[in-house]
Design a protein around this motif. Structure first.
Motif, PDB file in Angstrom:
ATOM      1  N   GLY A   1       0.864  -1.032   0.057  1.00 25.39           N
ATOM      2  CA  GLY A   1      -0.027   0.126   0.081  1.00 25.39           C
ATOM      3  C   GLY A   1       0.946   1.314  -0.038  1.00 25.39           C
ATOM      4  N   PHE A   2       1.898   1.231   0.808  1.00 27.05           N
ATOM      5  CA  PHE A   2       2.697   2.346   0.890  1.00 27.05           C
ATOM      6  C   PHE A   2       3.386   2.659  -0.431  1.00 27.05           C
ATOM      7  CE2 PHE A   2       6.778   4.344   1.866  1.00 27.05           C
ATOM      8  CZ  PHE A   2       6.393   5.472   2.540  1.00 27.05           C
ATOM      9  N   VAL A   3       3.876   1.507  -1.192  1.00 26.29           N
ATOM     10  CA  VAL A   3       4.657   1.885  -2.434  1.00 26.29           C
ATOM     11  C   VAL A   3       3.413   2.478  -3.276  1.00 26.29           C
ATOM     12  CG1 VAL A   3       5.694   0.836  -4.491  1.00 26.29           C
ATOM     13  CG2 VAL A   3       6.225   0.077  -2.072  1.00 26.29           C
ATOM     14  N   LEU A   4       2.480   1.981  -3.508  1.00 25.92           N
ATOM     15  CA  LEU A   4       1.539   2.302  -4.592  1.00 25.92           C
ATOM     16  C   LEU A   4       0.853   3.769  -4.218  1.00 25.92           C
ATOM     17  CD1 LEU A   4      -0.928  -0.828  -4.824  1.00 25.92           C
ATOM     18  CD2 LEU A   4       0.792  -0.007  -6.372  1.00 25.92           C
ATOM     19  N   GLN A   5       1.071   4.007  -2.952  1.00 30.86           N
ATOM     20  CA  GLN A   5       0.466   5.498  -2.672  1.00 30.86           C
ATOM     21  C   GLN A   5       1.666   6.307  -3.200  1.00 30.86           C
ATOM     22  OE1 GLN A   5       1.117   6.800   1.366  1.00 30.86           O
ATOM     23  NE2 GLN A   5      -0.966   7.811   1.459  1.00 30.86           N
TER      24      GLN A   5
ATOM     25  N   ALA B   1      14.051  -4.343  -0.564  1.00 29.90           N
ATOM     26  CA  ALA B   1      13.396  -5.160  -1.558  1.00 29.90           C
ATOM     27  C   ALA B   1      12.014  -4.631  -1.669  1.00 29.90           C
ATOM     28  CB  ALA B   1      13.466  -6.542  -0.834  1.00 29.90           C
ATOM     29  N   SER B   2      11.648  -4.480  -2.941  1.00 32.17           N
ATOM     30  CA  SER B   2      10.534  -4.330  -3.304  1.00 32.17           C
ATOM     31  C   SER B   2       9.280  -5.309  -2.890  1.00 32.17           C
ATOM     32  CB  SER B   2      10.259  -3.868  -4.914  1.00 32.17           C
ATOM     33  OG  SER B   2       9.043  -3.721  -5.425  1.00 32.17           O
ATOM     34  N   PRO B   3       8.333  -4.829  -2.159  1.00 30.34           N
ATOM     35  CA  PRO B   3       7.253  -5.933  -1.894  1.00 30.34           C
ATOM     36  C   PRO B   3       6.435  -5.889  -3.139  1.00 30.34           C
ATOM     37  CG  PRO B   3       6.690  -3.447  -1.055  1.00 30.34           C
ATOM     38  CD  PRO B   3       8.140  -3.453  -1.753  1.00 30.34           C
ATOM     39  N   LEU B   4       6.371  -5.350  -4.193  1.00 32.13           N
ATOM     40  CA  LEU B   4       5.585  -5.614  -5.392  1.00 32.13           C
ATOM     41  C   LEU B   4       6.330  -6.750  -6.260  1.00 32.13           C
ATOM     42  CD1 LEU B   4       5.025  -2.005  -6.546  1.00 32.13           C
ATOM     43  CD2 LEU B   4       3.714  -3.249  -4.936  1.00 32.13           C
TER      44      LEU B   4
ATOM     45  N   ARG C   1       4.107  -9.605  -7.448  1.00 31.75           N
ATOM     46  CA  ARG C   1       2.632  -9.028  -7.006  1.00 31.75           C
ATOM     47  C   ARG C   1       2.215  -8.214  -8.456  1.00 31.75           C
ATOM     48  NH1 ARG C   1       0.589  -9.376  -2.027  1.00 31.75           N
ATOM     49  NH2 ARG C   1      -1.185  -8.565  -3.111  1.00 31.75           N
ATOM     50  N   ILE C   2       2.949  -7.488  -8.903  1.00 32.94           N
ATOM     51  CA  ILE C   2       2.735  -6.603 -10.043  1.00 32.94           C
ATOM     52  C   ILE C   2       3.760  -6.766 -10.892  1.00 32.94           C
ATOM     53  CG2 ILE C   2       2.623  -4.112 -10.638  1.00 32.94           C
ATOM     54  CD1 ILE C   2       1.127  -3.504  -8.037  1.00 32.94           C
ATOM     55  N   THR C   3       3.275  -6.874 -12.130  1.00 35.88           N
ATOM     56  CA  THR C   3       4.206  -6.907 -13.355  1.00 35.88           C
ATOM     57  C   THR C   3       3.996  -6.021 -14.363  1.00 35.88           C
ATOM     58  OG1 THR C   3       4.420  -9.462 -13.152  1.00 35.88           O
ATOM     59  CG2 THR C   3       4.995  -8.588 -15.183  1.00 35.88           C
ATOM     60  N   LEU C   4       4.945  -5.136 -14.905  1.00 37.21           N
ATOM     61  CA  LEU C   4       4.549  -4.305 -16.085  1.00 37.21           C
ATOM     62  C   LEU C   4       4.746  -4.925 -17.322  1.00 37.21           C
ATOM     63  CD1 LEU C   4       6.129  -1.191 -14.698  1.00 37.21           C
ATOM     64  CD2 LEU C   4       3.766  -1.830 -14.473  1.00 37.21           C
ATOM     65  N   GLY C   5       3.766  -4.883 -18.212  1.00 36.93           N
ATOM     66  CA  GLY C   5       3.961  -5.514 -19.733  1.00 36.93           C
ATOM     67  C   GLY C   5       3.859  -4.568 -20.626  1.00 36.93           C
ATOM     68  N   PRO C   6       5.138  -3.922 -21.100  1.00 38.38           N
ATOM     69  CA  PRO C   6       4.901  -2.724 -22.171  1.00 38.38           C
ATOM     70  C   PRO C   6       4.950  -3.263 -23.492  1.00 38.38           C
ATOM     71  CG  PRO C   6       7.554  -3.437 -21.532  1.00 38.38           C
ATOM     72  CD  PRO C   6       6.556  -4.054 -20.438  1.00 38.38           C
ATOM     73  N   ALA C   7       4.242  -2.767 -24.070  1.00 39.98           N
ATOM     74  CA  ALA C   7       3.945  -3.091 -25.483  1.00 39.98           C
ATOM     75  C   ALA C   7       4.125  -2.049 -26.778  1.00 39.98           C
ATOM     76  CB  ALA C   7       2.502  -3.796 -25.621  1.00 39.98           C
TER      77      ALA C   7
ATOM     78  N   VAL D   1      -5.710  -9.706 -11.634  1.00 40.35           N
ATOM     79  CA  VAL D   1      -6.156  -8.380 -12.373  1.00 40.35           C
ATOM     80  C   VAL D   1      -5.238  -7.936 -13.293  1.00 40.35           C
ATOM     81  CG1 VAL D   1      -6.678  -5.868 -11.920  1.00 40.35           C
ATOM     82  CG2 VAL D   1      -7.309  -7.514 -10.198  1.00 40.35           C
ATOM     83  N   ALA D   2      -5.627  -7.535 -14.706  1.00 38.81           N
ATOM     84  CA  ALA D   2      -4.963  -7.084 -15.679  1.00 38.81           C
ATOM     85  C   ALA D   2      -5.573  -5.617 -15.630  1.00 38.81           C
ATOM     86  CB  ALA D   2      -5.107  -7.900 -16.682  1.00 38.81           C
ATOM     87  N   VAL D   3      -4.672  -4.658 -15.887  1.00 39.63           N
ATOM     88  CA  VAL D   3      -5.105  -3.133 -16.320  1.00 39.63           C
ATOM     89  C   VAL D   3      -4.594  -2.911 -17.555  1.00 39.63           C
ATOM     90  CG1 VAL D   3      -4.726  -0.876 -15.264  1.00 39.63           C
ATOM     91  CG2 VAL D   3      -4.723  -2.723 -13.784  1.00 39.63           C
ATOM     92  N   ILE D   4      -5.638  -2.927 -18.471  1.00 43.33           N
ATOM     93  CA  ILE D   4      -5.310  -2.462 -19.751  1.00 43.33           C
ATOM     94  C   ILE D   4      -5.436  -1.236 -19.905  1.00 43.33           C
ATOM     95  CG2 ILE D   4      -6.263  -3.090 -22.141  1.00 43.33           C
ATOM     96  CD1 ILE D   4      -7.884  -5.256 -20.891  1.00 43.33           C
TER      97      ILE D   4
END
Length: 499
Positions: free
Chosen positions: A204-208, A231-234, A237-243, A486-489
């Protein structure tokens, strides 16, 4: 759920004396399931689980004024402002209506004129006068949605004082001024507990720090995170997918969904920030026989049924351009079975190209006589319907009645009704006509058509026939809900909201 069960164990299995505010109805369904599972009782009477607006609607007075009637009323005001020039007044009306509602929600509306004058002296005289005129037009009788909402919240407060019951809420997000005032006043009379995500834990802290705040500068926030969380807690948990482009992004998301399903995950959310890419993702998944329940729907104007209406109006307005005419002739929504005229239409299309006829019903009829020896019934029906489409200036509701009458002359009503999107188009036209019956302002064909395009663009069609654990939804509608993945498109600078 655990908090409620711990604090109200003496009430079990009857928790109906509590109110739980949720961000949306689907989040309420998830909460109800979680509460039932945590309680472990064979029978459980749940609390009142509801979004705040739905709770207020249950005690609101009468019906809110239809949005399109408010839009028409405001457009009438802007028509009198000659100094606006050639600006698209329907588009401006829509923007000003949204602004007025935001001012009302912030309890700023009535004083906005005097505040602008205090800030800008005489430099914004016309603009300030326009805003005041807009405000008076929309709020003179207290029927605007925000005023009605505020009255409903006042009534809820009275009921809460008369019949006190604990109120809980979670993940409610940003509250308007009237909502915050209501909850603050409730807290004076009943126990009020609001749960929000814990921004003190690592994730939560990182996302904020990364997303929800802008100060201090990003570099300073990054340094703070590096010191506090080496060490990143993400990670994981969260993956960035550049396209590089839309198709690559859509295929990446479709592959990700397939991987999640193979891993045994079932409740999957696709957050459609980029609707165009999201539609492509859905198409790719359907090719893989993976159904998606689309909670956001399509803009009604983009459906095939609405396109037929648009083609027909273009033919009426521009004397049958050949592209729009051929689209109508090949459509299954009018003039009976398209297979029955298919060969003639193909021959007619080839003859058009051969003779270079691009527009004009008179020329089209002469060509058809020359090609077939007689006027085909399908071309005669289009000509007759166009001639019967009266184009004198008229109120919006009259224009809508004329449109539906012309569709009836084209035998389009039954085919549209049999199609889910078509039925939605007809229902929307009827709803608009009913809402605008009392509006007497008269419009030209062009003005009405511009308004109709905006009305269809602001309406949605949702295919309720698909049931699937994979949902395509919006960011606000995902708030407070439970998903396995969850995928954020479209999570980029152009689409991702600032909070």
């Amino acid at each position: 759920a655990r908090h409620l069960l711990d604090h109200h164990a003496d009430c079990l299995p009857d928790l109906s004396g509590l109110v739980v505010l949720v961000p949306n109805h689907r989040a309420g369904q998830d909460f109800a399931r979680a509460l039932t599972q945590a309680a472990g009782h064979r029978v459980l009477i749940p609390p009142r689980i509801t979004p705040l607006k739905a709770w207020a609607d249950s005690v609101a007075d009468g019906h809110a004024e239809p949005q399109q009637r408010r839009l028409a009323r405001l457009h009438g005001v802007l028509r009198q402002a000659d100094w606006l020039g050639a600006v698209d007044k329907w588009a401006l009306t829509s923007e000003l209506l949204q602004l007025a509602d935001e001012l009302s929600a912030a309890r700023l509306g009535g004083a906005i004129g005097s505040r602008l004058r205090a800030l800008h002296a005489d430099t914004l005289d016309r603009e300030t006068a326009l805003i005041e005129a807009v405000w008076q037009a929309l709020n003179r009788d207290g029927s605007d949605p925000q005023a009605r909402y505020a009255r409903a919240l006042d009534r809820l407060l009275e009921q809460t004082v008369a019949d006190p019951r604990p109120i809980y809420g979670y993940a409610l997000g940003t509250l308007t001024a009237v909502e915050q005032l209501f909850l603050d006043r409730c807290a004076e009379y009943v126990p009020l507990t609001l749960f929000e995500p814990d921004n003190e834990d690592g994730i939560g802290f990182v996302l904020q720090q990364a997303w929800q705040i802008t100060e201090p500068p990003l570099r300073d926030r990054a340094a703070l995170l590096a010191r506090r969380l080496p060490a990143s807690p993400l990670q994981g948990r969260i993956t960035l997918g550049p396209a590089p482009h839309l198709e690559a992004e859509a295929r990446t998301v479709a592959t990700w969904v397939a991987e999640r399903l193979c891993a045994g995950q079932r409740d999957i959310a696709l957050i459609a920030l980029d609707r165009e890419t999201a539609r492509r993702v859905r198409a790719l998944l359907e090719r893989m026989d993976v159904l998606v329940a689309d909670e956001t729907g399509w803009t009604l104007s983009t459906t095939a049924a609405a396109a037929v209406v648009d083609r027909w109006l273009e033919c009426v307005a521009s004397d049958f351009p050949h592209v729009e005419l051929l689209d109508l002739l090949k459509s299954p929504f009018l003039l009976g079975n398209p297979a029955a005229r298919q060969d003639q239409v193909l021959a007619f299309e080839l003859a058009q190209r051969r003779h270079g006829i691009s527009q004009g019903m008179a020329d089209m009829q002469r060509l058809a006589h020359r090609e077939f020896g007689a006027l085909p019934a399908w071309l005669a029906a289009l000509s007759d319907a166009c001639q019967g489409f009266v184009q004198h200036r008229a109120p919006l509701a009259v224009w809508l009645a004329r449109l539906v009458e012309s569709l009836a002359h084209l035998d389009a009503i039954a085919p549209l009704t049999a199609d889910a999107a078509g039925a939605s188009v007809l229902a929307t036209l009827e709803s608009l006509r009913r809402d605008l019956t009392e509006d007497s302002e008269k419009y030209s064909f062009g003005e009405w058509r511009r308004w109709l395009n905006m009305a269809l663009e602001s309406s949605s069609f949702i295919d309720a026939s698909v049931t699937s654990p994979i949902v395509l939804t919006s960011l606000p509608a995902a708030r407070g809900r439970l998903f396995d993945a969850v995928a954020v498109i479209g999570a980029d600078a152009r689409h991702l909201p600032v909070h």
